[in-house]
Design a protein around this motif. Sequence first.
Motif, PDB file in Angstrom:
ATOM      1  N   SER A 250       0.803  -1.216   0.000  1.00 54.29           N
ATOM      2  CA  SER A 250       0.000   0.000   0.000  1.00 54.29           C
ATOM      3  C   SER A 250       0.840   1.273   0.000  1.00 54.29           C
ATOM      4  N   VAL A 251       2.129   1.184  -0.311  1.00 54.99           N
ATOM      5  CA  VAL A 251       3.000   2.359  -0.255  1.00 54.99           C
ATOM      6  C   VAL A 251       2.516   3.440  -1.224  1.00 54.99           C
ATOM      7  N   ARG A 252       2.149   3.046  -2.442  1.00 56.82           N
ATOM      8  CA  ARG A 252       1.723   4.038  -3.436  1.00 56.82           C
ATOM      9  C   ARG A 252       0.436   4.739  -3.038  1.00 56.82           C
ATOM     10  N   ALA A 253      -0.367   4.100  -2.191  1.00 54.58           N
ATOM     11  CA  ALA A 253      -1.635   4.709  -1.778  1.00 54.58           C
ATOM     12  C   ALA A 253      -1.425   6.018  -1.029  1.00 54.58           C
ATOM     13  N   HIS A 254      -0.248   6.197  -0.433  1.00 55.98           N
ATOM     14  CA  HIS A 254       0.037   7.429   0.296  1.00 55.98           C
ATOM     15  C   HIS A 254       0.186   8.626  -0.638  1.00 55.98           C
ATOM     16  N   LEU A 255       0.345   8.396  -1.930  1.00 57.24           N
ATOM     17  CA  LEU A 255       0.566   9.479  -2.891  1.00 57.24           C
ATOM     18  C   LEU A 255      -0.712   9.913  -3.598  1.00 57.24           C
ATOM     19  N   VAL A 256      -1.812   9.226  -3.353  1.00 51.82           N
ATOM     20  CA  VAL A 256      -3.049   9.522  -4.062  1.00 51.82           C
ATOM     21  C   VAL A 256      -3.578  10.909  -3.679  1.00 51.82           C
TER      22      VAL A 256
ATOM     23  N   MET B 184      -6.911   8.824 -11.893  1.00 50.04           N
ATOM     24  CA  MET B 184      -6.162   7.726 -12.518  1.00 50.04           C
ATOM     25  C   MET B 184      -5.483   6.824 -11.502  1.00 50.04           C
ATOM     26  N   THR B 185      -5.095   7.390 -10.351  1.00 50.24           N
ATOM     27  CA  THR B 185      -4.314   6.619  -9.380  1.00 50.24           C
ATOM     28  C   THR B 185      -5.152   6.037  -8.253  1.00 50.24           C
ATOM     29  N   LEU B 186      -6.354   6.569  -8.032  1.00 50.53           N
ATOM     30  CA  LEU B 186      -7.137   6.159  -6.863  1.00 50.53           C
ATOM     31  C   LEU B 186      -7.379   4.656  -6.845  1.00 50.53           C
ATOM     32  N   TRP B 187      -7.707   4.076  -7.978  1.00 49.32           N
ATOM     33  CA  TRP B 187      -7.986   2.639  -8.022  1.00 49.32           C
ATOM     34  C   TRP B 187      -6.704   1.825  -8.158  1.00 49.32           C
ATOM     35  N   ARG B 188      -5.818   2.255  -9.035  1.00 48.32           N
ATOM     36  CA  ARG B 188      -4.623   1.458  -9.316  1.00 48.32           C
ATOM     37  C   ARG B 188      -3.653   1.435  -8.141  1.00 48.32           C
ATOM     38  N   TRP B 189      -3.405   2.571  -7.547  1.00 47.91           N
ATOM     39  CA  TRP B 189      -2.383   2.653  -6.508  1.00 47.91           C
ATOM     40  C   TRP B 189      -2.862   2.166  -5.151  1.00 47.91           C
ATOM     41  N   THR B 190      -4.123   1.866  -5.022  1.00 50.91           N
ATOM     42  CA  THR B 190      -4.628   1.352  -3.750  1.00 50.91           C
ATOM     43  C   THR B 190      -4.850  -0.149  -3.765  1.00 50.91           C
TER      44      THR B 190
ATOM     45  N   ARG C   4      -9.739  -0.421   0.668  1.00 51.80           N
ATOM     46  CA  ARG C   4      -9.021  -0.832  -0.540  1.00 51.80           C
ATOM     47  C   ARG C   4      -7.633  -1.364  -0.226  1.00 51.80           C
ATOM     48  N   THR C   5      -6.977  -0.801   0.802  1.00 54.94           N
ATOM     49  CA  THR C   5      -5.616  -1.226   1.144  1.00 54.94           C
ATOM     50  C   THR C   5      -5.582  -2.189   2.317  1.00 54.94           C
ATOM     51  N   GLY C   6      -6.605  -2.170   3.168  1.00 52.03           N
ATOM     52  CA  GLY C   6      -6.578  -2.993   4.372  1.00 52.03           C
ATOM     53  C   GLY C   6      -5.596  -2.495   5.406  1.00 52.03           C
ATOM     54  N   SER C   7      -5.164  -1.237   5.268  1.00 53.02           N
ATOM     55  CA  SER C   7      -4.189  -0.657   6.187  1.00 53.02           C
ATOM     56  C   SER C   7      -4.703   0.686   6.678  1.00 53.02           C
ATOM     57  N   ILE C   8      -4.438   1.001   7.935  1.00 49.97           N
ATOM     58  CA  ILE C   8      -4.846   2.286   8.500  1.00 49.97           C
ATOM     59  C   ILE C   8      -3.868   3.387   8.134  1.00 49.97           C
ATOM     60  N   LEU C   9      -2.684   3.047   7.644  1.00 48.61           N
ATOM     61  CA  LEU C   9      -1.654   4.058   7.391  1.00 48.61           C
ATOM     62  C   LEU C   9      -2.000   5.025   6.261  1.00 48.61           C
ATOM     63  N   PRO C  10      -2.526   4.564   5.101  1.00 48.64           N
ATOM     64  CA  PRO C  10      -2.897   5.547   4.069  1.00 48.64           C
ATOM     65  C   PRO C  10      -3.947   6.555   4.534  1.00 48.64           C
ATOM     66  N   PRO C  11      -5.014   6.145   5.242  1.00 51.66           N
ATOM     67  CA  PRO C  11      -5.934   7.164   5.759  1.00 51.66           C
ATOM     68  C   PRO C  11      -5.273   8.137   6.724  1.00 51.66           C
ATOM     69  N   VAL C  12      -4.359   7.645   7.564  1.00 51.43           N
ATOM     70  CA  VAL C  12      -3.679   8.535   8.510  1.00 51.43           C
ATOM     71  C   VAL C  12      -2.825   9.549   7.763  1.00 51.43           C
ATOM     72  N   SER C  13      -2.046   9.096   6.791  1.00 53.64           N
ATOM     73  CA  SER C  13      -1.198  10.034   6.047  1.00 53.64           C
ATOM     74  C   SER C  13      -2.040  11.023   5.254  1.00 53.64           C
ATOM     75  N   ALA C  14      -3.178  10.568   4.695  1.00 54.58           N
ATOM     76  CA  ALA C  14      -4.079  11.475   3.984  1.00 54.58           C
ATOM     77  C   ALA C  14      -4.658  12.517   4.931  1.00 54.58           C
ATOM     78  N   HIS C  15      -5.017  12.092   6.132  1.00 54.03           N
ATOM     79  CA  HIS C  15      -5.567  12.996   7.141  1.00 54.03           C
ATOM     80  C   HIS C  15      -4.540  14.053   7.525  1.00 54.03           C
TER      81      HIS C  15
END
Length: 329
Positions: free
Chosen positions: A120-126, A304-310, A255-266
């Motif tokens: 889920s690393v790329r999800a942090h860039l969405v 373009m990245t929301l679905w692919r990178w997550t 989508r990622t099953g991880s709490i980290l992307p929502p935290v970084s987005a927040h």
Amino acid sequence: MEYAAPPSSTYWLLYRDPLFSPATAQIISLLFGTTYVGVLYLSQRARASFTPPKGGGVKGTRDDPEIIRARLVAVSLATFACCVGIFVLLFARVGYDTHFLDTTFDATLLRLGLSPSFDSVRAHLVVPALFLGPLFASALSRELPLQRHWRWRAHVIDRFCSMQGVRNYALAPLTEEVVFRACVLAVWHMAGISRGAMIGFAPLTFGLAHIHHGLETFHRYGRTAAAAKRAIFTSLFQLAYTTIFGQLASFLFLRTGSILPPVSAHIFCNIMGVPDPAWELQRHPRHRVAIYTAYALGIAAFSMTLWRWTATADNMYWPDDTALRMLRY
């Protein structure tokens, strides 16, 4: 109770029939939200005054460092209690047998998105991609790191290392996402609620949790009819904004099953604030086309990245075809 999968596997805890009804899930999620907000007012040390102090300053307000410390301790304890609640719900499902303690603990970590995953690393860039327009405007103002108007003390030390900074950019995003994303969505998932409903409606709990800020606005502006209108407008705007962000954060979590992307987005959204293209165009009228283009490119990149990178392998909340085939047997 007999289980087909061996005790070493957590899938038998993750993909079973609903543990309770959707109505029960909503009650539990509201209980989580009430617990998180309620602890801010239970303790005298954490309770802030709605009335601005005479002579100015922050003493006694929600920005008072002493009150911030007390509140951070309170919401941390509330967050831990909500996580324990998820463990108890799972453990009660299999019965109070110490044989299942370790497996239930592992299942709790998975449901809360606390199991490490490098997929889920790329999800942090969405979300940063979505903010390409505001970032470009900041670059025009020379306010990005290492640019002319960027200052280490003003933009880093004073902003992030104060008690307000710790609250706004560290513990508040972390605890809010764990409670209102991980715990709430875990409960809704246990009730068999669809992903669409979880993304669309579960964030209302997060939005409603911010309504209490309207009381502060009402008292701050004199407790008049005009103050009431301002408080209502502010509360409705905050409800809409936090709900929309909650829907995005819920999608990232599921989508990622991880709490980290929502935290970084927040954290990133708290840093950037609400985009204000009108103000940016006013500051840089000669770059109107470039600013509009940057905003359009940001929206396109986000789409373009929301679905692919997550996309994340072995995600219990958004299983791929292989996991679904395993579930059928």
